[in-house]
Design a protein around this motif. Structure first.
Motif, PDB file in Angstrom:
ATOM      1  N   PRO A  83     -32.178 -39.584  -6.277  1.00  0.00           N
ATOM      2  CA  PRO A  83     -32.984 -38.823  -7.235  1.00  0.00           C
ATOM      3  C   PRO A  83     -32.832 -37.313  -7.085  1.00  0.00           C
ATOM      4  O   PRO A  83     -32.943 -36.577  -8.070  1.00  0.00           O
ATOM      5  CB  PRO A  83     -34.425 -39.265  -6.926  1.00  0.00           C
ATOM      6  CG  PRO A  83     -34.294 -40.563  -6.193  1.00  0.00           C
ATOM      7  CD  PRO A  83     -33.013 -40.450  -5.433  1.00  0.00           C
ATOM      8  N   MET A  84     -32.568 -36.851  -5.882  1.00  0.00           N
ATOM      9  CA  MET A  84     -32.473 -35.407  -5.661  1.00  0.00           C
ATOM     10  C   MET A  84     -31.310 -34.805  -6.437  1.00  0.00           C
ATOM     11  O   MET A  84     -31.401 -33.706  -6.981  1.00  0.00           O
ATOM     12  CB  MET A  84     -32.299 -35.120  -4.170  1.00  0.00           C
ATOM     13  CG  MET A  84     -32.363 -33.655  -3.814  1.00  0.00           C
ATOM     14  SD  MET A  84     -34.006 -32.959  -4.180  1.00  0.00           S
ATOM     15  CE  MET A  84     -33.709 -31.235  -3.833  1.00  0.00           C
ATOM     16  N   ARG A  85     -30.212 -35.542  -6.541  1.00  0.00           N
ATOM     17  CA  ARG A  85     -28.996 -35.001  -7.160  1.00  0.00           C
ATOM     18  C   ARG A  85     -29.198 -34.717  -8.638  1.00  0.00           C
ATOM     19  O   ARG A  85     -28.775 -33.672  -9.144  1.00  0.00           O
ATOM     20  CB  ARG A  85     -27.832 -35.982  -6.965  1.00  0.00           C
ATOM     21  CG  ARG A  85     -26.496 -35.471  -7.468  1.00  0.00           C
ATOM     22  CD  ARG A  85     -25.386 -36.382  -6.988  1.00  0.00           C
ATOM     23  NE  ARG A  85     -25.520 -37.709  -7.564  1.00  0.00           N
ATOM     24  CZ  ARG A  85     -24.895 -38.113  -8.682  1.00  0.00           C
ATOM     25  NH1 ARG A  85     -24.111 -37.271  -9.322  1.00  0.00           N
ATOM     26  NH2 ARG A  85     -25.041 -39.326  -9.135  1.00  0.00           N
ATOM     27  N   LEU A  86     -29.832 -35.623  -9.376  1.00  0.00           N
ATOM     28  CA  LEU A  86     -29.992 -35.452 -10.816  1.00  0.00           C
ATOM     29  C   LEU A  86     -31.377 -34.981 -11.231  1.00  0.00           C
ATOM     30  O   LEU A  86     -31.532 -34.424 -12.322  1.00  0.00           O
ATOM     31  CB  LEU A  86     -29.683 -36.777 -11.533  1.00  0.00           C
ATOM     32  CG  LEU A  86     -28.213 -37.190 -11.577  1.00  0.00           C
ATOM     33  CD1 LEU A  86     -28.064 -38.537 -12.265  1.00  0.00           C
ATOM     34  CD2 LEU A  86     -27.356 -36.142 -12.262  1.00  0.00           C
ATOM     35  N   LEU A  87     -32.380 -35.187 -10.399  1.00  0.00           N
ATOM     36  CA  LEU A  87     -33.741 -34.820 -10.773  1.00  0.00           C
ATOM     37  C   LEU A  87     -34.264 -33.630  -9.985  1.00  0.00           C
ATOM     38  O   LEU A  87     -34.858 -32.714 -10.555  1.00  0.00           O
ATOM     39  CB  LEU A  87     -34.677 -36.026 -10.576  1.00  0.00           C
ATOM     40  CG  LEU A  87     -34.295 -37.297 -11.335  1.00  0.00           C
ATOM     41  CD1 LEU A  87     -35.286 -38.419 -11.031  1.00  0.00           C
ATOM     42  CD2 LEU A  87     -34.219 -37.040 -12.831  1.00  0.00           C
ATOM     43  N   GLY A  88     -34.038 -33.630  -8.678  1.00  0.00           N
ATOM     44  CA  GLY A  88     -34.594 -32.580  -7.832  1.00  0.00           C
ATOM     45  C   GLY A  88     -33.825 -31.280  -7.868  1.00  0.00           C
ATOM     46  O   GLY A  88     -34.420 -30.196  -7.953  1.00  0.00           O
ATOM     47  N   VAL A  89     -32.496 -31.367  -7.802  1.00  0.00           N
ATOM     48  CA  VAL A  89     -31.670 -30.148  -7.738  1.00  0.00           C
ATOM     49  C   VAL A  89     -31.830 -29.278  -8.980  1.00  0.00           C
ATOM     50  O   VAL A  89     -31.974 -28.054  -8.853  1.00  0.00           O
ATOM     51  CB  VAL A  89     -30.193 -30.507  -7.490  1.00  0.00           C
ATOM     52  CG1 VAL A  89     -29.307 -29.268  -7.634  1.00  0.00           C
ATOM     53  CG2 VAL A  89     -30.021 -31.116  -6.112  1.00  0.00           C
ATOM     54  N   PRO A  90     -31.804 -29.831 -10.206  1.00  0.00           N
ATOM     55  CA  PRO A  90     -32.005 -28.951 -11.371  1.00  0.00           C
ATOM     56  C   PRO A  90     -33.329 -28.199 -11.343  1.00  0.00           C
ATOM     57  O   PRO A  90     -33.378 -27.008 -11.668  1.00  0.00           O
ATOM     58  CB  PRO A  90     -31.951 -29.933 -12.559  1.00  0.00           C
ATOM     59  CG  PRO A  90     -31.118 -31.057 -12.071  1.00  0.00           C
ATOM     60  CD  PRO A  90     -31.459 -31.202 -10.625  1.00  0.00           C
ATOM     61  N   LEU A  91     -34.407 -28.876 -10.932  1.00  0.00           N
ATOM     62  CA  LEU A  91     -35.699 -28.190 -10.834  1.00  0.00           C
ATOM     63  C   LEU A  91     -35.651 -27.101  -9.773  1.00  0.00           C
ATOM     64  O   LEU A  91     -36.235 -26.022  -9.942  1.00  0.00           O
ATOM     65  CB  LEU A  91     -36.807 -29.195 -10.519  1.00  0.00           C
ATOM     66  CG  LEU A  91     -37.099 -30.254 -11.579  1.00  0.00           C
ATOM     67  CD1 LEU A  91     -38.263 -31.121 -11.145  1.00  0.00           C
ATOM     68  CD2 LEU A  91     -37.387 -29.613 -12.933  1.00  0.00           C
ATOM     69  N   THR A  92     -34.963 -27.384  -8.669  1.00  0.00           N
ATOM     70  CA  THR A  92     -34.810 -26.380  -7.614  1.00  0.00           C
ATOM     71  C   THR A  92     -34.041 -25.171  -8.120  1.00  0.00           C
ATOM     72  O   THR A  92     -34.378 -24.016  -7.813  1.00  0.00           O
ATOM     73  CB  THR A  92     -34.086 -26.988  -6.404  1.00  0.00           C
ATOM     74  OG1 THR A  92     -34.816 -28.133  -5.933  1.00  0.00           O
ATOM     75  CG2 THR A  92     -33.960 -25.973  -5.278  1.00  0.00           C
ATOM     76  N   ILE A  93     -32.995 -25.426  -8.920  1.00  0.00           N
ATOM     77  CA  ILE A  93     -32.217 -24.327  -9.498  1.00  0.00           C
ATOM     78  C   ILE A  93     -33.085 -23.480 -10.424  1.00  0.00           C
ATOM     79  O   ILE A  93     -33.072 -22.244 -10.356  1.00  0.00           O
ATOM     80  CB  ILE A  93     -30.992 -24.877 -10.255  1.00  0.00           C
ATOM     81  CG1 ILE A  93     -29.998 -25.490  -9.270  1.00  0.00           C
ATOM     82  CG2 ILE A  93     -30.324 -23.771 -11.074  1.00  0.00           C
ATOM     83  CD1 ILE A  93     -28.832 -26.190  -9.941  1.00  0.00           C
ATOM     84  N   PHE A  94     -33.867 -24.137 -11.285  1.00  0.00           N
ATOM     85  CA  PHE A  94     -34.733 -23.395 -12.201  1.00  0.00           C
ATOM     86  C   PHE A  94     -35.757 -22.566 -11.447  1.00  0.00           C
ATOM     87  O   PHE A  94     -35.988 -21.392 -11.756  1.00  0.00           O
ATOM     88  CB  PHE A  94     -35.454 -24.359 -13.143  1.00  0.00           C
ATOM     89  CG  PHE A  94     -34.546 -25.065 -14.110  1.00  0.00           C
ATOM     90  CD1 PHE A  94     -33.360 -24.478 -14.537  1.00  0.00           C
ATOM     91  CD2 PHE A  94     -34.870 -26.318 -14.598  1.00  0.00           C
ATOM     92  CE1 PHE A  94     -32.520 -25.122 -15.424  1.00  0.00           C
ATOM     93  CE2 PHE A  94     -34.040 -26.974 -15.493  1.00  0.00           C
ATOM     94  CZ  PHE A  94     -32.868 -26.374 -15.907  1.00  0.00           C
ATOM     95  N   ALA A  95     -36.390 -23.192 -10.443  1.00  0.00           N
ATOM     96  CA  ALA A  95     -37.438 -22.491  -9.691  1.00  0.00           C
ATOM     97  C   ALA A  95     -36.866 -21.331  -8.889  1.00  0.00           C
ATOM     98  O   ALA A  95     -37.436 -20.227  -8.875  1.00  0.00           O
ATOM     99  CB  ALA A  95     -38.156 -23.472  -8.769  1.00  0.00           C
TER     100      ALA A  95
END
Length: 258
Positions: A34-46
Motif C-alpha cells: 500500500p505504501m508504494r501506490l497509496l502512501g508515497v503520493p500523499l507523502t510527496i504532496f505533503a
C-alpha cells in the motif's frame, strides 16, 4: 427449463468466475504494498507543500515587500504539476517487471494481466485526483496553509476549481502511469534498442502531426484558449489510453520474466 439448460448454467457461472478471479488477483497484487501506490503520493504532496510553505516564510521574513503580492505570486507555482509525475512513470515502468511473473504463476493470461493492471492504474489515477482535490480543500480552509502559500490553488491546476484539479490529477496520473507501462512492455520485449526506437518514433510522429496541423492552418492555440486546464487534462487522459493500447499490442507477445 430443460435438463440441458440446467447442466449448462453452472458451467457458464464457473467460467465467468474463473475469468474474473485472475483480474481481481492482479489488481490486489499491484496494491500488495500500500505504501508504494497509496502512501508515497500523499507523502510527496505533503512534503512538497511543506517545502513551499518554508520558502514562503523565508521570502516574507527576508525579502521586503507586500505579503499579499508574494502570496499572489505563488499562484504561478508549478510544483503540483511535476512533483509526482516522475515517480509515477517509474511506478508504471516497474509494474510489469515486478508483478508479471507472479501473475502468470497465479494462472493469469497475458490479457487478464494487462486488464488487471489497467484497472489498478485507473483506480490509482482516481485516488490521486481525489487526493489532490482534498488537499485543495484543506488549503482553502487553512487560508493557504496559514501563510498565504499556494500549492494546489494555482493557475496550472485550475486556479482553485475542484473539477479542474481532479481532472488534472487524474489526467497526469493516467498519462504517466500508462506511459511507464508502455515503455516497460517495449523493454521487456525488445530491450533498450526497442525503447530508443519507440522514443524516436514518437518524436517523429509528433513533429509530423505538428507539421500537418500548421500546413492545414489549424488554430490549436484558440482551441485551448477556452477551459484550457480541463482540455489539457482530457488530452493527457487520451494519451494515457493510447499508451495503454500500445502496451497491450507489445505485451501480448512479450516474454515473461525478462
Amino acid at each position: 427449463m430443460s435438463t440441458n439448460q440446467l447442466s449448462q448454467a453452472p458451467s457458464v457461472d464457473r467460467k465467468e468466475h474463473q475469468a474474473a478471479g485472475p483480474l481481481v488477483k492482479v489488481v490486489r497484487l499491484h496494491f500488495a504494498d500500500p505504501m508504494r501506490l497509496l502512501g508515497v503520493p500523499l507523502t510527496i504532496f505533503a512534503s512538497t507543500t511543506a517545502v513551499c510553505v518554508v520558502v514562503m516564510l523565508l521570502i516574507r521574513a527576508f525579502v521586503p515587500g507586500d505579503s499579499a503580492e508574494f502570496s499572489e505570486g505563488f499562484r504561478y507555482n508549478q510544483a503540483p504539476l511535476w512533483c509526482f509525475a516522475g515517480y509515477f512513470v517509474s511506478v508504471g515502468a516497474f509494474a510489469y517487471a515486478r508483478t508479471m511473473p507472479f501473475a502468470m504463476g497465479m494462472g493469469a493470461t497475458r490479457r487478464q494481466y494487462w486488464a488487471g493492471t489497467a484497472i489498478a492504474l485507473v483506480v490509482e489515477s482516481v485516488y490521486i485526483g481525489a487526493s489532490m482535490t482534498i488537499f485543495l480543500a484543506l488549503e482553502k480552509v487553512t487560508g493557504h496553509w496559514f501563510s498565504g502559500t499556494h500549492m494546489f490553488d494555482v493557475y496550472v491546476m485550475g486556479n482553485g476549481s475542484f473539477r479542474d484539479i481532479f481532472l488534472m490529477g487524474f489526467g497526469i496520473s493516467m498519462f504517466t502511469l500508462f506511459a511507464g507501462t508502455m515503455f516497460a512492455s517495449v523493454f521487456v520485449r525488445w530491450n533498450q534498442k526497442g525503447v530508443l526506437l519507440v522514443v524516436f518514433g514518437i518524436v517523429a510522429v509528433a513533429l509530423l502531426l505538428a507539421w500537418v496541423l500548421l500546413s492545414l492552418g489549424v488554430d490549436v492555440v484558440s482551441f485551448f484558449s477556452v477551459d484550457i486546464v480541463a482540455r489539457i487534462a482530457v488530452g493527457m487522459i487520451v494519451l494515457g489510453l493510447l499508451s495503454a493500447a500500445g502496451s497491450w499490442l507489445v505485451l501480448r507477445r512479450a516474454p515473461v520474466g525478462r
